[in-house]
Design a protein around this motif. Structure first.
Motif, mmCIF file in Angstrom:
data_model
loop_
_atom_site.group_PDB
_atom_site.id
_atom_site.type_symbol
_atom_site.label_atom_id
_atom_site.label_comp_id
_atom_site.label_asym_id
_atom_site.label_seq_id
_atom_site.Cartn_x
_atom_site.Cartn_y
_atom_site.Cartn_z
ATOM 1 N N ASN A 1 -44.060 19.878 10.013
ATOM 2 C CA ASN A 1 -43.483 21.123 10.513
ATOM 3 C C ASN A 1 -42.073 21.259 9.965
ATOM 4 N N LEU B 1 -40.625 27.262 5.849
ATOM 5 C CA LEU B 1 -40.147 27.119 7.220
ATOM 6 C C LEU B 1 -41.223 27.473 8.242
ATOM 7 N N ALA B 2 -42.155 28.350 7.844
ATOM 8 C CA ALA B 2 -43.185 28.774 8.788
ATOM 9 C C ALA B 2 -44.368 27.824 8.819
ATOM 10 N N ALA B 3 -44.427 26.889 7.841
ATOM 11 C CA ALA B 3 -45.612 26.031 7.729
ATOM 12 C C ALA B 3 -45.610 24.965 8.814
ATOM 13 N N ARG B 4 -46.724 24.900 9.505
ATOM 14 C CA ARG B 4 -46.901 23.845 10.515
ATOM 15 C C ARG B 4 -48.338 23.374 10.419
ATOM 16 N N GLU C 1 -43.721 16.517 16.243
ATOM 17 C CA GLU C 1 -43.519 17.451 15.133
ATOM 18 C C GLU C 1 -42.606 16.764 14.127
ATOM 19 N N SER D 1 -40.044 23.714 10.097
ATOM 20 C CA SER D 1 -39.081 24.554 10.821
ATOM 21 C C SER D 1 -38.145 23.700 11.670
ATOM 22 N N LEU D 2 -38.435 22.397 11.698
ATOM 23 C CA LEU D 2 -37.640 21.508 12.534
ATOM 24 C C LEU D 2 -36.311 21.170 11.832
ATOM 25 N N VAL D 3 -35.244 21.766 12.288
ATOM 26 C CA VAL D 3 -33.916 21.445 11.757
ATOM 27 C C VAL D 3 -33.026 21.137 12.949
#
Lengths: 213, 394
Positions: free
Chosen positions: B255, B216-219, B161, B257-259
Motif C-alpha cells: 500500500n 499512491l492509490a494502489a493497494r 499495510e 499511500s502509507l506515508v
C-alpha cells in the motif's frame, strides 16, 4: 459490514455537498427530511454536524469520510487524509485592516512593537504571522471579527471572506491573503485503508465531478 | 470565612489516569505475550530513562514532548517515544558494535496533547528496534515479528499495510529535490490534494502525475500495475515476511499511500490497522537517518505498538485474558488457625487472601470460612481439608 459513515458539514457547504453526492449517484433524499442528525441510507450512514466538528469526527474514526472546508482543516490541524478538492465553497483567509488606518497601524507597530489581531481562527493567524516574522497578539473572538478594529479591540483582523462585502461594509480592506480554501473530501486514514474498495470509487467519482465543473 | 482545609484534588492531572486492577491485569497479560514473542526472536529488553535532554536532535516528536527545566537550567523532557532514546543509547553505548543489535521494550511514553480531545498524555508503548542490518530480510524480520506479536496476543482481523517512502519519493523523481520536499511534506500531513497541486505547480508533467496518482492509490493486487523502479523490493519484503511467519489468514497488504507523519523514515514503512480502532495500533519502518543525527550513522528499523489501542481492539473483539488461578477468600476464625491454614493452602499452590476482598479485578473467587488449622467450610456448606480443596482447584 457496518455502513460507511459520512459526515457532512451543516451550513453553507451542505447544499453543494448534497448536489455533488446526488450527482455521483448517492441517495441523499432522506437528509433534511426531519431533524435527525444520524441518517441511514443504504450502505451509507450520514452524520450532520458543525463544520468544526467534522474534522474531529473523522480524525477519531467516528466517521469514515467527511466533506468540510479546507479552512476548517487548517484551523483544526486534525490528522485526516485530504483526498479530493471538490472546488465549491471557495473562500479566502485574509488579513484585513481599517481602510484608512493601515499606515497608522504600521506606525504603531514600529513604536509599540506588536499588533493586536482579532480572529475566530487563532491557529491560522498565529501560524501566518510567525511565518512572516511579525509580532502580534491574537485576540480570539467567537464571531464578527470585523467589529474589533472599529471598537478598538484590535488593530487588524484575520478572517474568512467569500465576496469581501462584509469587509467593505465595515470599512476594512484586505492587507494580504493568507490562503484560499475550497471544500475537501476527507477520510480517516485507517478507514481509507481498511475500506478502500468502498471509498476509492466514491472519491474517483467525486474527483471527476469536481473536475467537470 | 471558608474551611481551613482545602478540598483535596482527587483526580490526577489532565491526560493522566489510574489504571485499576481489572485493566492492569489485562495489560500485564498483553505485556507477557509481547515480551515472550520479542524474546523468542532474539530481542533483549532495554529500559532507557523516563527523562531525556531536549536538544535540536531530540527527534521530530520534540514539539509534542512534556518539557521542564532541570535544576541546573538544562531543558529536559519526559520521553515522547522510545525510538529516539534508543538512537541516543546506541550512539553512546554501542558505537563500535558489529553485527545486529536486537532491542525490545515495553514502557510508558509521554506526549503533550491538546486539552478537550480526550487524549491521554501517558501510554504504554511496546516495540523492537533492529539496528545494523539492512535489506529485505531485515525489513521482513521486523514485519513478521509484528504480525506474530499481534497474533500471539489473540488479535484477529488486523491488517498490516506496507508501504515504502523511498518508492513514493521516486514517483516524484522528475521534480528537483527543492520541489519534491514540499510534496513529500504534504503527503506526510495526509494532504493528497495539496501534494498533487504542488507537484503540478512545480511543472510535473501530466503523465508523471497520473503515474504517481496510480502509485499512491494502489493497494493490494493493484500494486502489480505500478511502474516505479524498485517496486519489486516491496513485494520481496512481504513474501519474505510471510515465509518467516505465515499467519492465518495471510497478512501483509502492499500500500503505497502509507506515508507516515514522522520525516525520519527512509524505506519500508508499515501500520497495523483494526476495524475497531480509528487509529493505527502499531506503526513502524526503516529509519536510517535517525541514528546519524546522534553521530552514529547506522541502518535501523523497528516498530512500536500503542498498547492501549491494542487493548481496546482486543477488548472490542471479545478477548479476555486467560483465566488465572481462583482466589480463595478466607474468613478468619481463630487467628493462629487462620494463619496456619492460609500457609498450608498456599504451600499446596492455592491463591489465598485473608478477610473480605474489596477488589476482585475480575478474578474468580471462592468464599470460605476457617474451621480449624486444616479445614475450611465453603459457601455451600461443604467442609473440606486443605488437601481436598487444593485437588479440586488445581
Amino acid at each position: 459490514m457496518t455502513p460507511l459513515r459520512f459526515a457532512l458539514a451543516q451550513g453553507v457547504l451542505l447544499a453543494d455537498a448534497l448536489t455533488a453526492l446526488r450527482t455521483v449517484g448517492l441517495d441523499v433524499s432522506r437528509l433534511g427530511e426531519d431533524r435527525r442528525l444520524l441518517v441511514p441510507s443504504g450502505d451509507i450512514e450520514y452524520v450532520l454536524a458543525r463544520p468544526s466538528d467534522i474534522a474531529t469526527y473523522v480524525e477519531r474514526g467516528a466517521a469514515d469520510l467527511g466533506i468540510v472546508g479546507k479552512d476548517v482543516l487548517m484551523e483544526s490541524a486534525a490528522r485526516v487524509l485530504e483526498l479530493v478538492d471538490l472546488r465549491f465553497g471557495a473562500c479566502r483567509f485574509v488579513v484585513a485592516a481599517p481602510r484608512d488606518a493601515l499606515e497608522r497601524s504600521l506606525d504603531e507597530y514600529r513604536h509599540l512593537g506588536s499588533l493586536e489581531v482579532a480572529t475566530k481562527y487563532p491557529r491560522v493567524a498565529e501560524e501566518h504571522f510567525r511565518r512572516r516574522g511579525i509580532q502580534v497578539e491574537i485576540v480570539k473572538v467567537a464571531g464578527s471579527a470585523e467589529l474589533a478594529p472599529q471598537v478598538g479591540l484590535a488593530d487588524w483582523i484575520v478572517d474568512l471572506v467569500a465576496t469581501g462585502a462584509t469587509l467593505a461594509a465595515n470599512d476594512l480592506a484586505v492587507v494580504e491573503e493568507i490562503a484560499t480554501s475550497t471544500a475537501r473530501l476527507i477520510a480517516n486514514p485507517s478507514a481509507y485503508q481498511l475500506r478502500r474498495e468502498e471509498i476509492a470509487p466514491l472519491a474517483e467519482r467525486l474527483a471527476s465531478w469536481a473536475a467537470g465543473r | 470565612m471558608g474551611s481551613p482545609f482545602r478540598e483535596p484534588v482527587l483526580a490526577p492531572p489532565r491526560g493522566f489516569r489510574d489504571i485499576l486492577p481489572t485493566e492492569a491485569r489485562e495489560l500485564r497479560a498483553i505485556e507477557r505475550a509481547l515480551s515472550e514473542t520479542f524474546a523468542s526472536h532474539g530481542y533483549v529488553p532495554i529500559e532507557p530513562p523516563m527523562v531525556e535532554h531536549v536538544t535540536p536532535d531530540s527527534g521530530p516528536e520534540r514539539h509534542r514532548s512534556m518539557q521542564f527545566l532541570d535544576r541546573d537550567g538544562s531543558l529536559v523532557a519526559l520521553r515522547p517515544d522510545i525510538t529516539t532514546a534508543v538512537a541516543r543509547l546506541v550512539a553512546q553505548r554501542y558505537r563500535d558494535a558489529a553485527g545486529a543489535l536486537r532491542l525490545s521494550y515495553f514502557a510508558p511514553v509521554f506526549r503533550e496533547e491538546p486539552a478537550m480531545l480526550g487524549a491521554e498524555r501517558q501510554h504504554d508503548q511496546a516495540g523492537v528496534e533492529l539496528v545494523g542490518p539492512s535489506g529485505p530480510l531485515a525489513d521482513a524480520e521486523v514485519l513478521a515479528l509484528l504480525a506474530e506479536s499481534l497474533a500471539r496476543c489473540g488479535l484477529r482481523d488486523a491488517t498490516i499495510e506496507i508501504g515504502h517512502v523511498g518508492l513514493v519519493r521516486r514517483a516524484f523523481a522528475e521534480l528537483s529535490d527543492d520541489d519534491s520536499a514540499p510534496v513529500m511534506e504534504a503527503l506526510r500531513a495526509g494532504d493528497h490534494v495539496g501534494a498533487f497541486h504542488r507537484a503540478a505547480n512545480a511543472g510535473m508533467r501530466e503523465d508523471g502525475l497520473a503515474r504517481a496518482r496510480r502509485a499512491l492509490a494502489a493497494r493490494g493486487p493493484d500494486i502489480e500495475s505500478v511502474d516505479i523502479e524498485g517496486i519489486e523490493e516491496l513485494r520481496e519484503v512481504i513474501h519474505l515476511g510471510r515465509d518467516l511467519f505465515a499467519g492465518e489468514p495471510l497478512w501483509g497488504i502492499p500500500n503505497l499511500s502509507l506515508v507516515p507523519e514522522l520525516p525520519y523514515y527512509t524505506g519500508v514503512v508499515f501500520e497495523a490497522l483494526h476495524p475497531k480502532s480509528g487509529f493505527p495500533i502499531a506503526t513502524g519502518g526503516r529509519y536510517d537517518l535517525l541514528l546519524g543525527a546522534f553521530g552514529t550513522p547506522r541502518r535501523a528499523t523497528g516498530f512500536a505498538i500503542n498498547v492501549p489501542r491494542l487493548h481496546l481492539a482486543l477488548f472490542e473483539s471479545g478477548w479476555r485474558p486467560e483465566r488465572e488461578r481462583t482466589l480463595v477468600a478466607l474468613s478468619p476464625a481463630g487467628t493462629r488457625e487462620t494463619a496456619q491454614l492460609a500457609a498450608s493452602l498456599r504451600a499446596r499452590g492455592l491463591v489465598v487472601a485473608i478477610g473480605a476482598v474489596a477488589e476482585r479485578a475480575g478474578l474468580e473467587i471462592i468464599e470460605s470460612t476457617v474451621v480449624d488449622r486444616d479445614r475450611v467450610r465453603l459457601a455451600d456448606g461443604r467442609v473440606m481439608t486443605a488437601e481436598d480443596l487444593a485437588r479440586e482447584l488445581t
